[in-house]
Design a protein around this motif. Structure first.
Motif, PDB file in Angstrom:
ATOM      1  N   ASP A  88       1.103  -1.316  -0.082  1.00 49.23           N
ATOM      2  CA  ASP A  88       0.055  -0.096  -0.084  1.00 49.23           C
ATOM      3  C   ASP A  88       0.900   1.058   0.116  1.00 49.23           C
ATOM      4  N   VAL A  89       0.854   1.850  -1.041  1.00 51.21           N
ATOM      5  CA  VAL A  89       1.621   3.180  -1.278  1.00 51.21           C
ATOM      6  C   VAL A  89       1.506   3.996  -0.344  1.00 51.21           C
ATOM      7  N   GLY A  90       0.222   4.349   0.395  1.00 53.45           N
ATOM      8  CA  GLY A  90      -0.063   5.317   1.370  1.00 53.45           C
ATOM      9  C   GLY A  90       0.616   4.874   2.817  1.00 53.45           C
ATOM     10  N   SER A  91       1.211   3.540   2.874  1.00 54.23           N
ATOM     11  CA  SER A  91       1.815   3.297   4.141  1.00 54.23           C
ATOM     12  C   SER A  91       3.156   3.530   3.849  1.00 54.23           C
ATOM     13  N   LEU A  92       3.768   4.069   2.933  1.00 51.37           N
ATOM     14  CA  LEU A  92       5.124   4.309   2.969  1.00 51.37           C
ATOM     15  C   LEU A  92       5.486   5.573   3.391  1.00 51.37           C
ATOM     16  N   ARG A  93       6.821   5.545   3.994  1.00 45.81           N
ATOM     17  CA  ARG A  93       7.357   7.115   4.434  1.00 45.81           C
ATOM     18  C   ARG A  93       7.594   8.125   3.112  1.00 45.81           C
ATOM     19  N   ASP A  94       8.084   7.532   2.079  1.00 46.01           N
ATOM     20  CA  ASP A  94       8.284   8.275   0.957  1.00 46.01           C
ATOM     21  C   ASP A  94       7.428   7.677  -0.140  1.00 46.01           C
ATOM     22  N   ALA A  95       6.129   8.077  -0.409  1.00 45.52           N
ATOM     23  CA  ALA A  95       4.993   7.196  -1.237  1.00 45.52           C
ATOM     24  C   ALA A  95       5.439   7.352  -2.525  1.00 45.52           C
ATOM     25  N   GLU A  96       5.832   6.316  -3.177  1.00 46.35           N
ATOM     26  CA  GLU A  96       6.169   6.080  -4.654  1.00 46.35           C
ATOM     27  C   GLU A  96       6.031   4.606  -4.935  1.00 46.35           C
ATOM     28  N   SER A  97       5.081   4.274  -6.072  1.00 47.40           N
ATOM     29  CA  SER A  97       4.572   2.925  -6.342  1.00 47.40           C
ATOM     30  C   SER A  97       5.943   2.564  -7.541  1.00 47.40           C
ATOM     31  N   LEU A  98       6.170   1.401  -7.595  1.00 49.48           N
ATOM     32  CA  LEU A  98       7.293   0.678  -8.565  1.00 49.48           C
ATOM     33  C   LEU A  98       6.990   1.558  -9.792  1.00 49.48           C
ATOM     34  N   ASN A  99       5.816   1.754 -10.458  1.00 50.57           N
ATOM     35  CA  ASN A  99       5.725   2.439 -11.821  1.00 50.57           C
ATOM     36  C   ASN A  99       6.123   3.858 -11.744  1.00 50.57           C
ATOM     37  N   ASP A 100       6.111   4.544 -10.601  1.00 51.81           N
ATOM     38  CA  ASP A 100       6.860   5.797 -10.230  1.00 51.81           C
ATOM     39  C   ASP A 100       8.409   5.776 -10.539  1.00 51.81           C
ATOM     40  N   ARG A 101       8.936   4.621 -10.316  1.00 54.36           N
ATOM     41  CA  ARG A 101      10.214   4.408 -10.048  1.00 54.36           C
ATOM     42  C   ARG A 101      10.910   3.667 -11.311  1.00 54.36           C
ATOM     43  N   THR A 102       9.940   3.134 -12.314  1.00 57.38           N
ATOM     44  CA  THR A 102      10.725   2.590 -13.501  1.00 57.38           C
ATOM     45  C   THR A 102       9.706   3.206 -14.716  1.00 57.38           C
ATOM     46  N   LEU A 103      10.430   2.760 -15.965  1.00 57.22           N
ATOM     47  CA  LEU A 103       9.893   3.409 -16.986  1.00 57.22           C
ATOM     48  C   LEU A 103       8.886   2.310 -17.885  1.00 57.22           C
ATOM     49  N   GLU A 104       7.963   2.883 -18.446  1.00 56.84           N
ATOM     50  CA  GLU A 104       6.839   2.306 -19.307  1.00 56.84           C
ATOM     51  C   GLU A 104       7.718   1.149 -20.166  1.00 56.84           C
ATOM     52  N   GLY A 105       7.330  -0.026 -20.296  1.00 54.68           N
ATOM     53  CA  GLY A 105       7.532  -0.973 -21.139  1.00 54.68           C
ATOM     54  C   GLY A 105       9.132  -1.503 -20.709  1.00 54.68           C
ATOM     55  N   ASN A 106       9.615  -1.255 -19.375  1.00 49.43           N
ATOM     56  CA  ASN A 106      10.743  -1.731 -18.802  1.00 49.43           C
ATOM     57  C   ASN A 106      10.471  -1.725 -17.564  1.00 49.43           C
ATOM     58  N   ARG A 107       9.331  -2.120 -16.882  1.00 50.73           N
ATOM     59  CA  ARG A 107       9.100  -2.141 -15.487  1.00 50.73           C
ATOM     60  C   ARG A 107       9.767  -3.206 -14.640  1.00 50.73           C
ATOM     61  N   ASP A 108      10.551  -4.152 -15.357  1.00 52.54           N
ATOM     62  CA  ASP A 108      11.374  -5.159 -14.534  1.00 52.54           C
ATOM     63  C   ASP A 108      12.749  -4.392 -14.452  1.00 52.54           C
ATOM     64  N   ILE A 109      13.135  -3.238 -15.156  1.00 47.58           N
ATOM     65  CA  ILE A 109      14.417  -2.803 -14.733  1.00 47.58           C
ATOM     66  C   ILE A 109      14.359  -1.435 -13.885  1.00 47.58           C
ATOM     67  N   LEU A 110      14.977  -1.760 -12.591  1.00 55.13           N
ATOM     68  CA  LEU A 110      14.967  -0.628 -11.712  1.00 55.13           C
ATOM     69  C   LEU A 110      16.396   0.017 -11.570  1.00 55.13           C
ATOM     70  N   VAL A 111      16.629   1.274 -11.783  1.00 54.09           N
ATOM     71  CA  VAL A 111      17.918   2.188 -11.724  1.00 54.09           C
ATOM     72  C   VAL A 111      17.716   2.900 -10.483  1.00 54.09           C
ATOM     73  N   THR A 112      18.805   2.945  -9.581  1.00 53.86           N
ATOM     74  CA  THR A 112      18.813   3.814  -8.214  1.00 53.86           C
ATOM     75  C   THR A 112      20.157   4.015  -8.082  1.00 53.86           C
ATOM     76  N   MET A 113      20.409   5.269  -7.525  1.00 51.18           N
ATOM     77  CA  MET A 113      21.525   5.638  -7.044  1.00 51.18           C
ATOM     78  C   MET A 113      22.091   4.734  -5.876  1.00 51.18           C
ATOM     79  N   GLY A 114      23.015   4.204  -5.668  1.00 52.87           N
ATOM     80  CA  GLY A 114      23.634   3.465  -4.581  1.00 52.87           C
ATOM     81  C   GLY A 114      24.017   4.031  -3.465  1.00 52.87           C
ATOM     82  N   VAL A 115      23.212   5.072  -3.006  1.00 55.54           N
ATOM     83  CA  VAL A 115      23.583   5.990  -1.858  1.00 55.54           C
ATOM     84  C   VAL A 115      22.364   6.040  -1.036  1.00 55.54           C
ATOM     85  N   CYS A 116      22.601   5.588   0.210  1.00 57.50           N
ATOM     86  CA  CYS A 116      21.726   5.762   1.252  1.00 57.50           C
ATOM     87  C   CYS A 116      21.354   7.274   1.472  1.00 57.50           C
TER      88      CYS A 116
END
Length: 178
Positions: A88-116
């Motif tokens: 439930d996105v509403g339960s998250l501290r920083d509310a983002e869905s997986l779709n918000d964090r990935t690109l259309e057509g490539n939802r299986d590829i997640l790109v993030t900075m490796g910095v806490c």
């Protein structure tokens, strides 16, 4: 003294010459000053990074470097995608869905900075055999932040999700970050 209406007076010529000399002098000072503020070649080279994602197996992540910082590129499994979408996105501290964090057509590829996002440590979980935390994503060993498979903060002191940099697919197998 006949100055004639068509003729250029000597005083006009001196004024034009003085203004022209001042303009050339000003330009000769400003051009090097402005050009030295442009980024150097090594900085421009690091302004974007290309990553080939074709060899990344489902469930596997790789580390790359973007602007002198670690970059995590992960190919999510179907189970990881389902688990991320079930939260439930509403339960998250920083509310983002997986779709918000990935690109259309490539939802299986997640790109993030490796910095806490707490104090800038590099979380574990991108390499094989590393601790992935309670939510199967990333774990920051410095202060105990736990991220889920979508790189979203779930537990610990980190205030926000792992940052998703600007990126695009330049082909079906290559992404350009930056």
């Amino acid at each position: 003294m006949d100055h004639g209406e068509d003729g250029v007076r000597r005083r006009d010529f001196i004024n034009i010459a003085a203004v022209s000399a001042a303009g050339v002098g000003g330009a000769s000072i400003l051009i090097p000053l402005i050009s030295q503020m442009a980024p150097s070649e090594d900085v421009l080279a690091e302004s974007s990074t290309e990553v080939d994602v074709s060899a990344i197996e489902p469930g596997q992540a790789i580390k790359a470097i973007f602007r002198k910082q670690p970059l995590f590129v992960k190919r999510l499994t179907d189970a990881e995608i389902e688990a991320a979408n079930a939260v439930d996105v509403g339960s998250l501290r920083d509310a983002e869905s997986l779709n918000d964090r990935t690109l259309e057509g490539n939802r299986d590829i997640l790109v993030t900075m490796g910095v806490c996002t707490h104090l800038g440590c590099v979380p574990l979980g991108a390499a094989e055999g590393e601790v992935k935390g309670e939510y199967g994503g990333y774990f920051c060993p410095c202060h105990g932040s736990h991220y889920d498979t979508a790189g979203r903060i779930r537990k610990g002191p980190a205030p926000t999700n792992l940052v998703v940099p600007e990126y695009a697919f330049t082909s079906e197998t290559v992404i350009q970050v930056g």
